[in-house]
Design a protein around this motif. Structure first.
Motif, PDB file in Angstrom:
ATOM      1  N   VAL A   1      16.443  56.847 -13.213  1.00 31.87           N
ATOM      2  CA  VAL A   1      16.831  55.498 -13.577  1.00 31.87           C
ATOM      3  C   VAL A   1      16.340  54.858 -13.156  1.00 31.87           C
ATOM      4  CG1 VAL A   1      19.056  54.153 -13.242  1.00 31.87           C
ATOM      5  CG2 VAL A   1      19.610  56.701 -13.690  1.00 31.87           C
ATOM      6  N   VAL A   2      15.818  53.262 -12.990  1.00 35.84           N
ATOM      7  CA  VAL A   2      15.007  52.012 -12.720  1.00 35.84           C
ATOM      8  C   VAL A   2      15.275  51.264 -12.676  1.00 35.84           C
ATOM      9  CG1 VAL A   2      13.338  50.894 -12.328  1.00 35.84           C
ATOM     10  CG2 VAL A   2      12.706  53.481 -12.876  1.00 35.84           C
ATOM     11  N   VAL A   3      16.345  50.846 -11.325  1.00 34.60           N
ATOM     12  CA  VAL A   3      16.706  49.451 -11.042  1.00 34.60           C
ATOM     13  C   VAL A   3      15.215  48.704 -10.841  1.00 34.60           C
ATOM     14  CG1 VAL A   3      18.609  47.953  -9.481  1.00 34.60           C
ATOM     15  CG2 VAL A   3      18.402  50.707 -10.541  1.00 34.60           C
ATOM     16  N   LEU A   4      15.547  47.710 -11.415  1.00 39.85           N
ATOM     17  CA  LEU A   4      14.711  46.696 -11.533  1.00 39.85           C
ATOM     18  C   LEU A   4      14.556  44.819 -10.400  1.00 39.85           C
ATOM     19  CD1 LEU A   4      12.885  46.774 -14.903  1.00 39.85           C
ATOM     20  CD2 LEU A   4      12.066  47.330 -12.234  1.00 39.85           C
ATOM     21  N   PHE A   5      14.016  44.737  -9.493  1.00 39.23           N
ATOM     22  CA  PHE A   5      14.581  43.404  -8.735  1.00 39.23           C
ATOM     23  C   PHE A   5      12.800  42.549  -9.265  1.00 39.23           C
ATOM     24  CE2 PHE A   5      16.695  47.010  -6.373  1.00 39.23           C
ATOM     25  CZ  PHE A   5      18.483  46.499  -6.000  1.00 39.23           C
ATOM     26  N   ASN A   6      13.813  41.451  -9.477  1.00 33.80           N
ATOM     27  CA  ASN A   6      12.952  40.478 -10.106  1.00 33.80           C
ATOM     28  C   ASN A   6      13.093  39.460 -10.027  1.00 33.80           C
ATOM     29  OD1 ASN A   6      13.194  42.811 -12.552  1.00 33.80           O
ATOM     30  ND2 ASN A   6      12.161  41.491 -13.229  1.00 33.80           N
ATOM     31  N   GLY A   7      11.552  38.328 -10.837  1.00 34.59           N
ATOM     32  CA  GLY A   7      12.539  36.770 -10.511  1.00 34.59           C
ATOM     33  C   GLY A   7      11.592  36.647 -11.911  1.00 34.59           C
ATOM     34  N   ARG A   8      10.984  37.694 -12.615  1.00 36.74           N
ATOM     35  CA  ARG A   8      10.976  37.069 -14.479  1.00 36.74           C
ATOM     36  C   ARG A   8      10.660  38.814 -15.358  1.00 36.74           C
ATOM     37  NH1 ARG A   8       6.010  37.057 -10.927  1.00 36.74           N
ATOM     38  NH2 ARG A   8       4.983  34.641 -12.597  1.00 36.74           N
ATOM     39  N   PRO A   9      10.379  38.454 -16.697  1.00 38.03           N
ATOM     40  CA  PRO A   9      10.126  39.626 -16.942  1.00 38.03           C
ATOM     41  C   PRO A   9       8.921  40.001 -17.019  1.00 38.03           C
ATOM     42  CG  PRO A   9      11.010  37.496 -18.669  1.00 38.03           C
ATOM     43  CD  PRO A   9      10.727  36.991 -17.741  1.00 38.03           C
ATOM     44  N   LEU A  10       9.115  41.685 -16.736  1.00 37.89           N
ATOM     45  CA  LEU A  10       7.670  42.382 -16.035  1.00 37.89           C
ATOM     46  C   LEU A  10       7.208  43.174 -17.532  1.00 37.89           C
ATOM     47  CD1 LEU A  10       8.809  43.831 -13.101  1.00 37.89           C
ATOM     48  CD2 LEU A  10       8.034  41.734 -13.281  1.00 37.89           C
ATOM     49  N   ASP A  11       6.031  43.769 -18.034  1.00 36.12           N
ATOM     50  CA  ASP A  11       5.215  44.521 -18.604  1.00 36.12           C
ATOM     51  C   ASP A  11       6.033  46.161 -17.630  1.00 36.12           C
ATOM     52  OD1 ASP A  11       3.880  46.097 -20.160  1.00 36.12           O
ATOM     53  OD2 ASP A  11       1.856  44.851 -19.186  1.00 36.12           O
ATOM     54  N   LEU A  12       6.759  46.194 -19.067  1.00 31.17           N
ATOM     55  CA  LEU A  12       7.715  47.466 -18.406  1.00 31.17           C
ATOM     56  C   LEU A  12       7.140  48.881 -19.169  1.00 31.17           C
ATOM     57  CD1 LEU A  12      10.874  45.783 -17.811  1.00 31.17           C
ATOM     58  CD2 LEU A  12       9.333  47.060 -15.949  1.00 31.17           C
ATOM     59  N   LYS A  13       6.120  48.976 -20.326  1.00 33.17           N
ATOM     60  CA  LYS A  13       5.874  49.627 -21.432  1.00 33.17           C
ATOM     61  C   LYS A  13       5.256  51.374 -20.423  1.00 33.17           C
ATOM     62  CE  LYS A  13       2.231  50.345 -24.843  1.00 33.17           C
ATOM     63  NZ  LYS A  13       1.914  52.006 -24.327  1.00 33.17           N
ATOM     64  N   GLU A  14       5.042  51.347 -19.287  1.00 35.81           N
ATOM     65  CA  GLU A  14       5.333  52.580 -18.580  1.00 35.81           C
ATOM     66  C   GLU A  14       6.404  52.884 -18.261  1.00 35.81           C
ATOM     67  OE1 GLU A  14       2.334  55.068 -15.433  1.00 35.81           O
ATOM     68  OE2 GLU A  14       1.750  52.990 -15.906  1.00 35.81           O
ATOM     69  N   ILE A  15       6.993  52.409 -17.429  1.00 34.83           N
ATOM     70  CA  ILE A  15       8.460  52.981 -17.358  1.00 34.83           C
ATOM     71  C   ILE A  15       9.275  52.548 -18.201  1.00 34.83           C
ATOM     72  CG2 ILE A  15      10.519  51.583 -16.349  1.00 34.83           C
ATOM     73  CD1 ILE A  15       8.333  51.886 -13.866  1.00 34.83           C
ATOM     74  N   ASN A  16       9.178  52.165 -19.127  1.00 36.80           N
ATOM     75  CA  ASN A  16       9.960  52.366 -20.654  1.00 36.80           C
ATOM     76  C   ASN A  16       9.714  53.645 -21.212  1.00 36.80           C
ATOM     77  OD1 ASN A  16      11.715  51.161 -22.935  1.00 36.80           O
ATOM     78  ND2 ASN A  16      10.418  51.703 -24.316  1.00 36.80           N
ATOM     79  N   GLU A  17       8.379  54.024 -21.239  1.00 37.85           N
ATOM     80  CA  GLU A  17       8.130  55.551 -21.594  1.00 37.85           C
ATOM     81  C   GLU A  17       8.845  56.080 -20.928  1.00 37.85           C
ATOM     82  OE1 GLU A  17       3.997  55.057 -22.418  1.00 37.85           O
ATOM     83  OE2 GLU A  17       3.668  54.145 -23.874  1.00 37.85           O
TER      84      GLU A  17
END
Length: 740
Positions: A517-533
């Motif tokens: 389970v990835v929980v993301l902390f960020n201030g913008r949309p990110l490129d998550l292609k690898e995480i999503n896969e």
């Protein structure tokens, strides 16, 4: 004080005293603050100017503020009180999620409550005005300041902008616990070329009026007291010296009578833009555009008097600006009580009180967006061995860049929250990696990133500890993200992936345990292609603020079912940017799901669609939409049309769902977006429960800037879409027939 008394006061002021009222300085000049929020070069001002300046920013705390006001009034000939302003963006001391997270609640009423809390805490601490809301429409996540916006949609931004103004200002600025609001950045600051901060903005007037201006207008219609100029150009002219934008449109067309303030040093920057040869010309352009307050530059002070003396500008221009400043001070009640609501006891009572923390926790849980879930969530409080790994597993840096007045020590970390929720023997924690890659250097504001020497051996040990922990766990929660200073003002990034050191941690953990389970902390949309896969579940937590850990833990363990929806699309690849839901069709459109051919509007190597679209967000339960009906198929100017749809909770958990209404104009005199958000309704359903949701559609909702640049509707057919996100294909068709 009535208007005649203000007129009399103005008549007694010298020209120099008037000009000083149009200057804003930082608290440094008054021994009040060591916070700088702009290009830090300490400028010299005459003592008389300091004693007569109209406003200062970032003096904090009731006791300190009252001391500064008292000393100032002793020296000021007319006893005109100071205005105290600060950047209260997503909370004062009780920090709420960043605005992009607030936007993901799709709940303006809840966000209004957060503004009320910010106003109460700030007002008790002596502040008068906040530089919020920011309603800049954003479509390029490379731009760091997307974190300060509520997203990519003009309608939604307008709802939130109005809600924040109402929350800050209450029913009246004389009401205790209120702040004056300042909408920013006027205008179109959210569209810099290449996503690079302060860069050129270039767009047609139609695009400006239809997509970028409505949210500012919504904030002003809600009564917003101030407007801040933008750094960028509008039609080739910097906003701060743009007479058409500030005079013709803002003041004359829209009727704005409040105070217009420059952004930090924006008047002086007219010279760098190349529209002003020197400071004198910069001062003339800005005052003629109607800019009332020069934020932290000597341009007005050094040049306005000379311009008047030489007959290059009328003193009336200065009088008009000074009067607007005096009127705002009067609206705030400062002439009767220059300390307003500054109260040390009230300050202690309100700041970070349990009621405020409880609201912050609730908003965190509603702002989280469940992007993916293949059975990994929710977590079990019993009989599950859980590893919390990553640089944000036990980190208090959860508030985001603009939470400059918050107390980091008061932030609840993920570890602290989890340890209070489940048995300690069931959960384990490891850092795994640093946030930033070795040798990364980022600085700015008061949040300098400490440059500590990278220790390869320590990093290797951290990684190995995390790997060993992951091997023996049922599920791994990876808490990853940007450093807070990687986003925000001046935080533009060409590559919007996670730092490589964190991606390496993710890959190494995935090799030994695929239940991630990835929980993301960020201030913008990110490129998550690898995480999503590779991840089984992804939770977008943004920078959640003071109660971040508690709100996230509530969702992870299903004490709260996630209901957040993206207010900004996440790209499949940075090469798509800007990518947004309400784009135009082309003459050769590619339909979603089609392979297409070379001679269509498409990429040959990636999809056209974003990875996660606007309005998207999952739940632990399932919602079924059915039975979209219209009570009539013909709409006129005098009638309304009602669209109804049934939403059923077909899952096992109670949950909230944001039902979204979109409309498409099928043919217009100018091209129209493929969809436009026109309504939202948030409902709560128990398992098996159904509700019928209705939306009323009127002719006003169908207006746009036609080929003749008139804001009006046109006869023709329209599609109504209703569903759970912007990609819904549930629709019905109706026709508009205006009475001629």
């Amino acid at each position: 004080m009535n208007q005649s008394a203000l007129d009399e006061l103005l008549s007694k002021m010298t020209l120099e005293e008037k000009i000083d009222q149009l200057l804003q300085l930082t608290g440094d000049y008054y021994k009040g603050s060591d916070i700088s929020t702009g290009p830090s070069s300490y400028m010299k001002f005459e003592e008389d100017t300091i004693n007569n300046t109209g406003s200062i920013l970032n003096v904090l705390g009731a006791k300190k503020l009252k001391q500064v006001q008292t000393e100032y009034l002793e020296k000021n000939r007319h006893k005109i009180p100071l205005l105290f302003l600060a950047d209260i963006i997503n909370g004062y001391k009780t920090i709420f999620p960043i605005p992009l997270g607030l936007g993901s609640t799709f709940n303006p009423d809840l966000v209004q409550e957060s503004a009320e809390v910010a106003a109460k805490e700030s007002a008790a601490s002596g502040l008068h005005i906040t530089f919020s809301p920011m309603v800049d429409l954003v479509r390029d996540p490379r731009w760091g300041r997307v974190m300060e916006s509520t997203g990519e949609d003009a309608y939604l931004n307008g709802l939130f902008g109005a809600a924040m103004v109402k929350g800050y200002q209450g029913k009246s600025l004389t009401e205790e616990g209120t702040l004056a609001a300042c909408v920013k950045h006027f205008a179109a600051y959210g569209a810099p070329e290449g996503g690079r901060d302060y860069n050129t903005v270039d767009m047609s007037e139609r695009t400006l009026r239809e997509q970028y201006l409505p949210a500012y207008k919504a904030a002003l219609d809600a009564g917003c007291a101030m407007v801040m100029t933008a750094f960028n150009t509008v039609d080739g002219i910097p906003a701060t010296g743009n007479k058409w934008l500030m005079k013709d449109l803002l003041r004359d067309e829209w009727g704005f009578e409040g105070v217009l303030i420059s952004d930090y040093a924006a008047i002086a920057e007219l010279m760098a833009h190349g529209v002003a040869e020197d400071g004198e010309e910069a001062a003339r352009l800005a005052i003629e555009a109607g800019v009332d307050i020069d934020m932290v530059t000597p341009v007005y002070v050094q040049h306005l008097k000379k311009l008047v003396d030489e007959g290059k500008i009328s003193e009336q221009l200065i009088d008009e600006s000074v009067m607007r400043v005096l009127q705002l001070k009067n609206q705030l009640g400062l002439f009767e009580n220059p300390y307003r609501f500054a109260n040390e006891e009230k300050e202690k009572e309100l700041i970070l009180c349990e009621e405020h923390r409880s609201l912050a926790r609730k908003i965190v849980s509603e702002s989280l967006v469940l992007l993916k879930n293949e059975g990994a969530l929710p977590l079990c409080k019993n009989n599950q061995n859980i590893a919390f790994i990553g640089p944000y597993a036990d980190n208090k840096g959860l508030s985001g860049l603009w939470s400059i007045h918050g107390d980091t020590d008061q932030v609840v970390t993920l570890k602290e929250a989890v340890m209070k929720k489940v048995e300690g023997s069931q959960v384990h924690f490891a850092k795994g990696s640093e946030i930033l890659d070795p040798d990364t250097k980022i600085s700015g504001f008061a949040h300098e990133v400490e440059e500590k020497e990278f220790n390869p051996e320590a990093a290797k040990d951290d990684l190995q500890e995390a790997i060993e922990l992951a091997k023996k766990s049922d599920v791994v929660v990876l808490a990853l993200g940007e450093h807070s200073i990687q986003s925000g003002e001046g935080g533009s990034r060409a590559a919007i992936t996670l730092p490589e050191i964190q991606l390496d941690l993710f890959r190494k953990i995935h090799e030994v345990n695929q239940n991630i389970v990835v929980v993301l902390f960020n201030g913008r949309p990110l490129d998550l292609k690898e995480i999503n896969e590779k991840a089984n579940a992804i939770v977008e937590a943004w920078f959640p603020g003071t109660e971040g850990g508690n709100g996230i833990a509530d969702v992870l363990f299903n004490d709260v079912n996630p209901s957040g929806k993206l207010s900004m699309s996440f790209p499949y690849s940075v090469g798509q940017i800007p990518v947004y839901y309400n784009s135009y069709n082309t003459g050769r459109p590619l339909k979603k799901g089609e392979a297409g051919h070379r001679f269509q509007s498409r990429y040959t190597d990636i999809p056209n669609e974003p990875l996660y679209p606007f309005g998207f967000g999952l739940s632990y339960t399932e919602f079924e939409y059915s039975g979209l009906t219209l009570d009539k198929k013909l709409l006129t100017q005098a009638s309304k049309l009602t669209a109804s749809i049934t939403v059923k909770n077909t899952g096992d958990y109670a949950g909230k769902e944001t039902v979204q209404l979109y409309i498409q104009d099928l043919a217009g005199s100018v091209i129209r977006p493929v969809k436009e958000l026109k309504g939202i309704k948030k409902i709560e359903l128990q398992p098996g429960e159904s509700k019928t949701v209705e939306f009323n559609i009127t002719e006003e909702m169908l207006r746009f800037y036609t080929a003749s640049m008139k804001f009006e509707s046109e006869n023709g057919k329209f599609k109504i879409f209703i569903g759970s996100n912007s990609e819904t294909e549930i629709f019905e068709v109706f026709e508009l027939k205006r009475e001629e």
